[in-house]
Design a protein around this motif. Structure first.
Motif, short mmCIF file in Angstrom:
data_model
loop_
_atom_site.label_atom_id
_atom_site.label_comp_id
_atom_site.label_asym_id
_atom_site.label_seq_id
_atom_site.Cartn_x
_atom_site.Cartn_y
_atom_site.Cartn_z
N TYR A 113 25.73 17.03 29.94
CA TYR A 113 26.36 18.36 30.02
C TYR A 113 26.89 18.60 31.44
N GLY A 114 28.08 19.16 31.50
CA GLY A 114 28.66 19.52 32.79
C GLY A 114 27.77 20.46 33.58
N VAL A 115 27.09 21.37 32.89
CA VAL A 115 26.23 22.33 33.60
C VAL A 115 25.03 21.63 34.24
N HIS A 116 24.50 20.59 33.56
CA HIS A 116 23.39 19.84 34.16
C HIS A 116 23.87 19.09 35.41
N ALA A 117 25.10 18.53 35.33
CA ALA A 117 25.64 17.82 36.49
C ALA A 117 25.86 18.80 37.65
N SER A 118 26.42 19.96 37.32
CA SER A 118 26.79 20.93 38.36
C SER A 118 25.58 21.44 39.14
N LYS A 119 24.45 21.61 38.44
CA LYS A 119 23.31 22.16 39.16
C LYS A 119 22.71 21.14 40.12
N VAL A 120 23.03 19.86 39.94
CA VAL A 120 22.58 18.83 40.86
C VAL A 120 23.61 18.64 41.99
N THR A 121 24.89 18.56 41.61
CA THR A 121 25.91 18.28 42.64
C THR A 121 26.02 19.43 43.65
N ARG A 122 25.76 20.66 43.22
CA ARG A 122 25.90 21.77 44.18
C ARG A 122 24.82 21.74 45.26
N THR A 123 23.77 20.95 45.03
CA THR A 123 22.74 20.82 46.08
C THR A 123 23.14 19.75 47.09
N GLY A 124 24.25 19.05 46.83
CA GLY A 124 24.74 18.06 47.78
C GLY A 124 24.52 16.62 47.37
N ILE A 125 24.06 16.39 46.14
CA ILE A 125 23.86 15.02 45.70
C ILE A 125 25.17 14.45 45.17
N TYR A 155 31.30 18.37 39.16
CA TYR A 155 31.39 19.80 39.50
C TYR A 155 32.80 20.30 39.21
N LEU A 156 32.88 21.61 38.96
CA LEU A 156 34.16 22.23 38.64
C LEU A 156 34.97 22.43 39.91
N SER A 157 36.28 22.28 39.79
CA SER A 157 37.13 22.66 40.91
C SER A 157 37.53 24.11 40.66
N GLU A 158 37.73 24.84 41.73
CA GLU A 158 38.03 26.27 41.59
C GLU A 158 39.30 26.52 40.79
N SER A 159 40.29 25.66 41.00
CA SER A 159 41.57 25.89 40.31
C SER A 159 41.42 25.68 38.80
N GLU A 160 40.61 24.68 38.42
CA GLU A 160 40.43 24.43 36.99
C GLU A 160 39.60 25.53 36.34
N LEU A 161 38.65 26.04 37.11
CA LEU A 161 37.76 27.08 36.57
C LEU A 161 38.53 28.35 36.26
N LEU A 195 26.57 26.48 50.25
CA LEU A 195 27.22 25.24 49.85
C LEU A 195 28.17 25.54 48.69
N ASP A 196 29.24 24.78 48.62
CA ASP A 196 30.15 24.98 47.49
C ASP A 196 29.71 24.12 46.30
N ARG A 197 30.52 24.05 45.28
CA ARG A 197 30.11 23.35 44.05
C ARG A 197 29.86 21.86 44.28
N SER A 198 30.50 21.30 45.31
CA SER A 198 30.31 19.87 45.59
C SER A 198 29.12 19.65 46.51
N GLY A 199 28.52 20.75 46.98
CA GLY A 199 27.38 20.63 47.88
C GLY A 199 27.77 20.62 49.34
N ALA A 200 29.06 20.83 49.64
CA ALA A 200 29.52 20.85 51.03
C ALA A 200 29.31 22.25 51.61
N PRO A 201 28.81 22.34 52.85
CA PRO A 201 28.63 23.66 53.46
C PRO A 201 29.98 24.33 53.69
N VAL A 202 30.09 25.62 53.34
CA VAL A 202 31.35 26.32 53.52
C VAL A 202 31.26 27.46 54.53
N CYS A 203 30.08 28.05 54.68
CA CYS A 203 29.96 29.16 55.63
C CYS A 203 28.48 29.47 55.86
#
Lengths: 104, 529
Positions: free
Chosen positions: B188-200, B372-378, B480-488
């Motif tokens: 599931y995309g949601v399972h992937a997203s909750k891991v990738t947003r932590t930076g994995i 993870y979702l890209s903002e434009s696709e979301l 962190l953003d959806r990819s796990g990269a720090p944004v602010c």
């Protein structure tokens, strides 16, 4: 290696700390946890060496199917340590081929 | 020889559900399990299940297991542990190995609910200590309370790989990467997203080619693969890990059925060699049934229903319920089963690639290839409400069978509808109260509570949080953003917990308004909490 605090699991329902012998040394683990868990908590990863090539083996499936984690327990070879509960006073030895030993 | 009306083999979700159904009908039941503890894999499933209320959605697997055991106990069901069934013979005679002694039992009917075993892939060094099944890691951490390793490579991005990766983080392990040889995320995309947003990082089209180390794993070599799944020379990356977890699928443990003489078929879509079954799960041998993963790899939720259907059919055959009651039960269970078996990840859709959702939305390519979702696709999805003040953002973009968000919203803002695989929509006429229940309840952790009017230039993002230490109000760190990269920079302004959210906290962090649509995770500053 032990998980002290977990965000979801409140209690692992462990028995009391007991002593057992690992390769002749007195060590501790919780009664009722798997022998493999007690060993992993101590940092042990090698459970046995294969007969012909003397290659190390450790926990692989953790549910008693693969037999990679077998050791000599209370003098009996081929005991699946991942599903055998730890008891006070057990002797656990690294298995070399089919029996206990002191090295390659 | 001991006699029972029904012998159930396997005390997992399917077997226990079957035993309960049969005992409730008044039958005499015994359950054998080769393990020292009942519950099968349920007690390792510390995440919340999907589905609808009737499938116990939003309830953690471990709690479902506790409930099943309590019910079985109340009904006086005889569960015999450390009991390995050796074979099923003519006239439903069953040989069981209990404490080094073979005992023989006989029953009017038998349900085989032996579940599945993990698949493995061989590679150089795969026999080193430190290479293990993802399920093995799950057993170590969730049952034994021991971290399987310090730093882990997860091989496989199906739901098992994704869920276990998340659980490894919860146990305090580091996950170096999740890889999958397929060009797309399997689960599931949601399972992937909750891991990738932590930076994995999640690498698709990558496989593991070597585990290096003298006495145990010291590193893993991964490489990109071509269309034929062959490693491409020169693309190798060596990751410093001490553990490699393999999550490449499951195979039905159907040997008992096979040995008993049941007609078998090889069905790749079901995970391998499985018995040929009737609608109610009966094999080619009368009154020998199969239910759960042994009949084809699915989720625990469907395994439980299959168990009930088999038991109801047996209860009818033995005269414990009449044809009318059976027909009612069968219709209800079949309906429940078809609901949970629906959507893009349904058992029949294995291997299929979907480009659009049922509603016609384009599935995010970023989600499928990077996790993870890209903002434009979301922005194309319907559960985005840009209205001012407090509102929710639902980042659920695939047709998966799940609807607790709809049930839990007290204001009725969220619409899934009767088809529970529909992507949730927002009812724009209803006003979000900001309670955050949906954030804490969503099994996919895909709902965020956003307030764009917190204070001048700043807003807040409320996100689901299931890690320790739990940050406290005033803690500072990075968003962190959806990819796990720090944004602010981010400051925690509230941490909400309550019983309905069952240990999922809603962490509310303050971020600049221009980051409200990208900030999706909070990482405490080093040395901070």
């Amino acid at each position: 290696m032990r998980i002290v605090a977990h965000p979801i699991i409140e209690d692992y329902q462990k028995g009391p700390l007991v002593q057992f012998l690992y390769n002749g040394e007195t060590v501790e683990g919780h009664a009722g946890e798997s022998i493999a868990a007690a060993l992993r908590a101590m940092g042990v990863r090698i459970h046995r060496y294969t007969t012909k090539q003397h290659k190390p083996r450790g926990v692989f499936c953790a549910i008693g199917r693969c037999t990679d984690c077998v050791m000599v327990v209370n003098g009996v070879s081929n005991v699946r340590t991942c599903i055998t509960p730890l008891e006070a006073g057990m002797t656990v030895q690294t298995q070399f081929g089919l029996k206990a030993g002191d090295g390659k | 020889m001991k006699r029972y009306e029904l012998i159930v083999i396997g005390a997992g979700p399917s077997g226990l559900s079957a035993a309960i159904e049969a005992a409730e009908a008044g039958m005499q039941v015994v359950v054998f399990d080769e393990n020292g503890r009942p519950g099968g894999q349920l007690f390792k499933q510390i995440h919340k299940f999907f589905g609808s209320k009737e499938h116990q959605a939003k309830v953690r697997g471990v709690r479902i297991g506790e409930n099943l055991l309590a019910k079985a106990k109340d009904l006086g069901i005889h569960v015999i542990l450390d009991a390995t069934v050796l074979g099923i013979y003519k006239n439903k005679e069953v040989s069981v190995l209990i404490e080094d002694e073979v005992q023989n039992y006989k029953a009017d009917a038998v349900i085989i609910a032996t579940g599945a075993a993990e698949n493995m892939i061989p590679f150089k060094g795969w026999d080193l200590p430190g290479v293990m099944g993802a399920g093995a890691a799950q057993t170590m951490m969730n049952i034994q309370g021991i971290r399987p390793g310090g730093k882990i490579l997860m091989v496989g991005s199906g739901n098992v790989g994704l869920v276990v990766s998340f659980q490894l983080l919860q146990a305090g392990c580091e996950v170096a990467a999740i890889i999958d040889a397929a060009p797309r995320v399997g689960g599931y995309g949601v399972h992937a997203s909750k891991v990738t947003r932590t930076g994995i990082p999640l690498y698709t089209s990558y496989t593991v080619i070597e585990a290096k180390g003298v006495d145990s794993v010291e590193s893993a070599v991964i490489a990109r693969v071509d269309e034929c799944f062959q490693p491409i020379p020169g693309t190798e990356i060596e990751l410093g890990v001490d553990t490699i977890c393999i999550a490449v699928g499951l195979s039905p443990m159907s040997q008992l059925a096979d040995n008993a003489g049941c007609q078998m078929e090889f069905a790749p879509g079901k995970g391998g060699n499985v018995p040929v079954l009737s609608e109610t799960g009966e094999t080619s041998i009368a009154n020998v049934y199969c239910a759960g993963d042994v009949a084809g790899i699915e989720e625990a939720s469907s395994a439980m229903i299959q168990g009930k259907i088999a038991a109801a059919a047996i209860a009818r055959d033995l005269g414990y319920i009449d044809d009318i009651e059976f027909a009612e039960k069968k219709t209800a269970y079949a309906e429940s089963l078809s609901k949970i078996r629906a959507g893009m990840f349904a058992p029949g859709n294995k291997g299929k690639v979907f480009e659009k959702t049922d509603e016609g939305f384009t599935i995010s390519d970023s989600l499928l290839t990077k996790g993870y979702l890209s903002e434009s696709e979301l922005s194309a999805f319907p559960a985005l409400d840009a209205s001012g003040g407090t509102h929710i953002v639902i980042e659920c973009t695939q047709n998966i069978p799940c609807d607790p968000c709809q049930d839990v919203c007290p204001a009725g803002c969220i619409i899934v509808g009767n088809t529970i695989t529909q992507i949730p929509k927002l009812d724009k006429d209803k006003k979000c109260s900001g309670c955050g229940l949906c954030v804490g309840v969503c099994s996919g952790q895909a709902i965020f509570l956003v307030n764009d009017q917190y204070e001048d230039g700043y807003g807040t993002v409320g996100l689901p949080y299931e890690f320790l230490p739990l940050p406290a109000k005033g803690d500072v760190g990075k968003a962190l953003d959806r990819s796990g990269a720090p944004v602010c920079d981010a400051t925690v302004v509230e941490v909400r917990t309550n019983k309905a959210m069952d240990k999922t906290a809603m962490l509310v962090m303050k971020v600049p308004v221009d980051q409200l649509s990208s900030a999706r995770f909070f990482k405490a500053a080093e040395g901070g909490n």
